[in-house]
Design a protein around this motif. Sequence first.
Motif, PDB file in Angstrom:
ATOM      1  N   PHE A 145     -11.803 -10.376   1.562  1.00 46.82           N
ATOM      2  CA  PHE A 145     -10.376 -10.288   1.220  1.00 46.82           C
ATOM      3  C   PHE A 145     -10.208  -9.595  -0.135  1.00 46.82           C
ATOM      4  O   PHE A 145      -9.426  -8.646  -0.278  1.00 46.82           O
ATOM      5  N   LYS A 146     -10.980 -10.056  -1.111  1.00 47.08           N
ATOM      6  CA  LYS A 146     -10.828  -9.516  -2.470  1.00 47.08           C
ATOM      7  C   LYS A 146     -11.212  -8.046  -2.546  1.00 47.08           C
ATOM      8  O   LYS A 146     -10.670  -7.293  -3.345  1.00 47.08           O
ATOM      9  N   SER A 147     -12.146  -7.628  -1.699  1.00 52.31           N
ATOM     10  CA  SER A 147     -12.565  -6.223  -1.734  1.00 52.31           C
ATOM     11  C   SER A 147     -11.570  -5.335  -0.980  1.00 52.31           C
ATOM     12  O   SER A 147     -11.715  -4.110  -0.955  1.00 52.31           O
ATOM     13  N   GLY A 148     -10.590  -5.943  -0.331  1.00 49.37           N
ATOM     14  CA  GLY A 148      -9.566  -5.169   0.395  1.00 49.37           C
ATOM     15  C   GLY A 148     -10.011  -4.699   1.769  1.00 49.37           C
ATOM     16  O   GLY A 148      -9.333  -3.886   2.398  1.00 49.37           O
ATOM     17  N   ALA A 149     -11.160  -5.235   2.237  1.00 49.40           N
ATOM     18  CA  ALA A 149     -11.706  -4.739   3.514  1.00 49.40           C
ATOM     19  C   ALA A 149     -11.267  -5.555   4.735  1.00 49.40           C
ATOM     20  O   ALA A 149     -11.598  -5.186   5.868  1.00 49.40           O
ATOM     21  N   LEU A 150     -10.537  -6.634   4.498  1.00 51.61           N
ATOM     22  CA  LEU A 150     -10.219  -7.539   5.614  1.00 51.61           C
ATOM     23  C   LEU A 150      -9.508  -6.810   6.754  1.00 51.61           C
ATOM     24  O   LEU A 150      -9.877  -6.937   7.929  1.00 51.61           O
ATOM     25  N   ARG A 151      -8.513  -6.033   6.403  1.00 49.54           N
ATOM     26  CA  ARG A 151      -7.713  -5.349   7.420  1.00 49.54           C
ATOM     27  C   ARG A 151      -8.569  -4.469   8.344  1.00 49.54           C
ATOM     28  O   ARG A 151      -8.416  -4.495   9.568  1.00 49.54           O
TER      29      ARG A 151
END
Length: 289
Positions: A194-200
């Motif tokens: 989530f924090k790395s922005g990769a969740l999506r």
Amino acid sequence: MGAKLLQGKPIAEKIKAEIRAEIESCSKKVTGVPALRAIQFGDDQASALYLKSQKKAAESVGIRHEVTALNAKAVEDDLIGEIERANRDPNVHGMIVQMPLPKSFRVDRILEAMDPDKDVEAVTTRNLGRLVINKAGLAPCTASACVRLIEETGVDVYGKEAVVIGSSKVVGLPAFLLLIGKKLTSMICHTGTFKSGALRSHVRRADVLVVSAGQPRLIPGGWVKEGSIVIDVGINQVDGKTVGDVDFEGAKQRAAFITPVPGGVGPLTVMMLMKNLMTAFKLQKGIGS
Ligand code: NAD
């Protein structure tokens, strides 16, 4: 067209019938009534509710449910003593140590004191280890409920991409291991993702999405892959309403199957506990499944 709803209650009824049939068939081979013992410390409200639902589920299928309540003055070794007593008791086939425990208690030491063959919540290292090597046995109930819901869709998911969000020892991690065992191409996401922005980017690829993060509407409907299966484990209270970790209204427009919250995973979990109790009973009685 909207997704089909994966309602937990009718599937829980199916499992109930399976367990009753199992008990009937066992009674022709061995003596003794399958029995579950819950060991309780203190008077936590959530724990009392869980006990009530265990008792109701057990009685509905013909499993004996007992409670050992420790008084407030009990210490860690008293609790271990009760676990060891249940380990030795041939008339107890599974046990649960009710949470929460006092902060000063060493939870790992307490849980590991359980005989893994009687650990029906599958929280001991040995039972988690069996999942790692894909050996049949006792698996955590909510994770098993997720897999059962996926199976109930009737979709062939062999080799499909599964994404599990949340890596807790009781839900996310075992769900991930069970899905690998079922030959889905699986991955696990957590706060780091989530924090790395990769969740999506991971969610968008998921043919099977299992979300157990405990974050209300973490997954926007627009992220969900068209035609996917969405299993929402999350239970969150928002403005007096119970909501899941997935934006249900949005996701329903894209998925082929989706669990409602409440009413999806929840009703199955306690029935999977009863299924585990039967697995433990048969193991101890030397009956193959
Ligand atoms: P947990 O708090 O132990 O673990 C949460 C996991 O989610 C962690 O691995 C964390 O890294 C991950 N996470 C948290 N925020 C995230 C984010 N923003 N992005 C990606 N990952 C994130 O939780 P748990 O015990 O697995 O429970 C999760 C939820 O499921 C809770 O709402 C709980 O109430 C619910 N639950 C429901 C049932 C049921 O029967 N329906 C059973 C158990 C838990």
